[in-house]
Design a protein around this motif. Sequence first.
Motif, mmCIF file in Angstrom:
data_model
loop_
_atom_site.group_PDB
_atom_site.id
_atom_site.type_symbol
_atom_site.label_atom_id
_atom_site.label_comp_id
_atom_site.label_asym_id
_atom_site.label_seq_id
_atom_site.Cartn_x
_atom_site.Cartn_y
_atom_site.Cartn_z
ATOM 1 N N ASP A 120 0.843 -1.181 0.000
ATOM 2 C CA ASP A 120 0.000 0.000 0.000
ATOM 3 C C ASP A 120 0.882 1.235 0.000
ATOM 4 N N PRO A 121 0.345 2.395 -0.417
ATOM 5 C CA PRO A 121 1.168 3.595 -0.406
ATOM 6 C C PRO A 121 1.676 3.952 0.997
ATOM 7 N N GLY A 122 0.900 3.649 2.025
ATOM 8 C CA GLY A 122 1.320 3.970 3.381
ATOM 9 C C GLY A 122 2.017 2.819 4.080
ATOM 10 N N GLU A 123 2.400 1.780 3.357
ATOM 11 C CA GLU A 123 2.975 0.591 3.964
ATOM 12 C C GLU A 123 4.484 0.575 3.782
ATOM 13 N N SER A 124 5.187 0.279 4.855
ATOM 14 C CA SER A 124 6.633 0.130 4.774
ATOM 15 C C SER A 124 7.051 -0.947 5.760
ATOM 16 N N ASN A 125 7.905 -1.834 5.313
ATOM 17 C CA ASN A 125 8.413 -2.924 6.150
ATOM 18 C C ASN A 125 7.287 -3.782 6.725
ATOM 19 N N GLY A 126 6.240 -3.987 5.985
ATOM 20 C CA GLY A 126 5.146 -4.838 6.432
ATOM 21 C C GLY A 126 4.174 -4.162 7.374
ATOM 22 N N LYS A 127 4.434 -2.928 7.773
ATOM 23 C CA LYS A 127 3.529 -2.203 8.656
ATOM 24 C C LYS A 127 2.738 -1.204 7.834
ATOM 25 N N ARG A 128 1.496 -0.998 8.235
ATOM 26 C CA ARG A 128 0.611 -0.104 7.487
ATOM 27 C C ARG A 128 0.285 1.135 8.308
ATOM 28 N N GLU A 129 0.268 2.276 7.641
ATOM 29 C CA GLU A 129 -0.076 3.523 8.306
ATOM 30 C C GLU A 129 -1.571 3.538 8.601
ATOM 31 N N CYS A 130 -1.930 3.959 9.813
ATOM 32 C CA CYS A 130 -3.337 4.029 10.175
ATOM 33 C C CYS A 130 -3.577 5.223 11.086
ATOM 34 N N PHE A 131 -4.852 5.506 11.347
ATOM 35 C CA PHE A 131 -5.244 6.634 12.182
ATOM 36 C C PHE A 131 -6.270 6.178 13.203
ATOM 37 N N ASN A 132 -6.151 6.674 14.438
ATOM 38 C CA ASN A 132 -7.121 6.362 15.486
ATOM 39 C C ASN A 132 -8.307 7.305 15.449
ATOM 40 N N SER A 133 -8.096 8.501 14.961
ATOM 41 C CA SER A 133 -9.135 9.515 14.959
ATOM 42 C C SER A 133 -9.469 9.875 13.519
ATOM 43 N N ILE A 134 -10.711 9.624 13.109
ATOM 44 C CA ILE A 134 -11.127 9.923 11.740
ATOM 45 C C ILE A 134 -12.443 10.662 11.761
ATOM 46 N N THR A 135 -12.764 11.334 10.679
ATOM 47 C CA THR A 135 -14.059 11.988 10.508
ATOM 48 C C THR A 135 -14.780 11.332 9.347
ATOM 49 N N SER A 136 -16.066 11.493 9.295
ATOM 50 C CA SER A 136 -16.830 10.848 8.223
ATOM 51 C C SER A 136 -16.681 11.641 6.928
ATOM 52 N N ASP A 137 -16.434 10.934 5.888
ATOM 53 C CA ASP A 137 -16.334 11.498 4.542
ATOM 54 C C ASP A 137 -16.457 10.325 3.583
ATOM 55 N N SER A 138 -17.583 10.224 2.913
ATOM 56 C CA SER A 138 -17.833 9.062 2.053
ATOM 57 C C SER A 138 -16.979 9.081 0.782
ATOM 58 N N ALA A 139 -16.364 10.204 0.483
ATOM 59 C CA ALA A 139 -15.571 10.298 -0.739
ATOM 60 C C ALA A 139 -14.136 9.811 -0.544
ATOM 61 N N MET A 140 -13.731 9.582 0.706
ATOM 62 C CA MET A 140 -12.354 9.180 0.974
ATOM 63 C C MET A 140 -12.327 7.872 1.745
ATOM 64 N N GLN A 141 -11.171 7.226 1.751
ATOM 65 C CA GLN A 141 -10.953 5.999 2.509
ATOM 66 C C GLN A 141 -9.716 6.203 3.380
ATOM 67 N N VAL A 142 -9.782 5.706 4.619
ATOM 68 C CA VAL A 142 -8.642 5.808 5.522
ATOM 69 C C VAL A 142 -8.548 4.506 6.313
ATOM 70 N N ARG A 143 -7.326 4.108 6.658
ATOM 71 C CA ARG A 143 -7.145 2.888 7.441
ATOM 72 C C ARG A 143 -7.353 3.227 8.910
ATOM 73 N N TYR A 144 -8.289 2.541 9.559
ATOM 74 C CA TYR A 144 -8.648 2.751 10.957
ATOM 75 C C TYR A 144 -7.831 1.791 11.816
ATOM 76 N N CYS A 145 -7.087 2.302 12.805
ATOM 77 C CA CYS A 145 -6.130 1.491 13.574
ATOM 78 C C CYS A 145 -6.749 0.307 14.337
ATOM 79 N N PRO A 146 -7.863 0.467 15.055
ATOM 80 C CA PRO A 146 -8.359 -0.688 15.822
ATOM 81 C C PRO A 146 -8.655 -1.919 14.968
ATOM 82 N N THR A 147 -9.126 -1.718 13.739
ATOM 83 C CA THR A 147 -9.441 -2.859 12.882
ATOM 84 C C THR A 147 -8.396 -3.074 11.788
ATOM 85 N N CYS A 148 -7.565 -2.064 11.541
ATOM 86 C CA CYS A 148 -6.556 -2.092 10.489
ATOM 87 C C CYS A 148 -7.188 -2.317 9.113
#
Length: 92
Positions: free
Chosen positions: A48-76
């Motif tokens: 993935d673009p945010g992935e390095s060394n087998g780890k993926r970038e994620c965020f714990n705090s997100i806002t709703s926006d149906s036009a975008m996708q973000v990786r949520y940390c608790p579920t990855c």
Amino acid sequence: MKKKLIFAGAVVLMAAAAVTAYMANYRPDPFDLLNANIEALAQDESLDPGESNGKRECFNSITSDSAMQVRYCPTCEYVPGKPTWYAFRSEC
């Protein structure tokens, strides 16, 4: 004096003609762009673009926006939304 002026004009005219002839015959190879596209498509896209060394970038705090996708940390997993402006990046 007139001979020098005529000679200088002829030199400038010949130089302009040489540049014009060179540019008229210069054709970039169309296969250069084609080969660049093929190489880009052939690269490994398993990361993935945010992935390095087998780890993926994620965020714990997100806002709703149906036009975008973000990786949520608790579920990855990707969820609809975007990171908040104060969200810290983490890895999962």
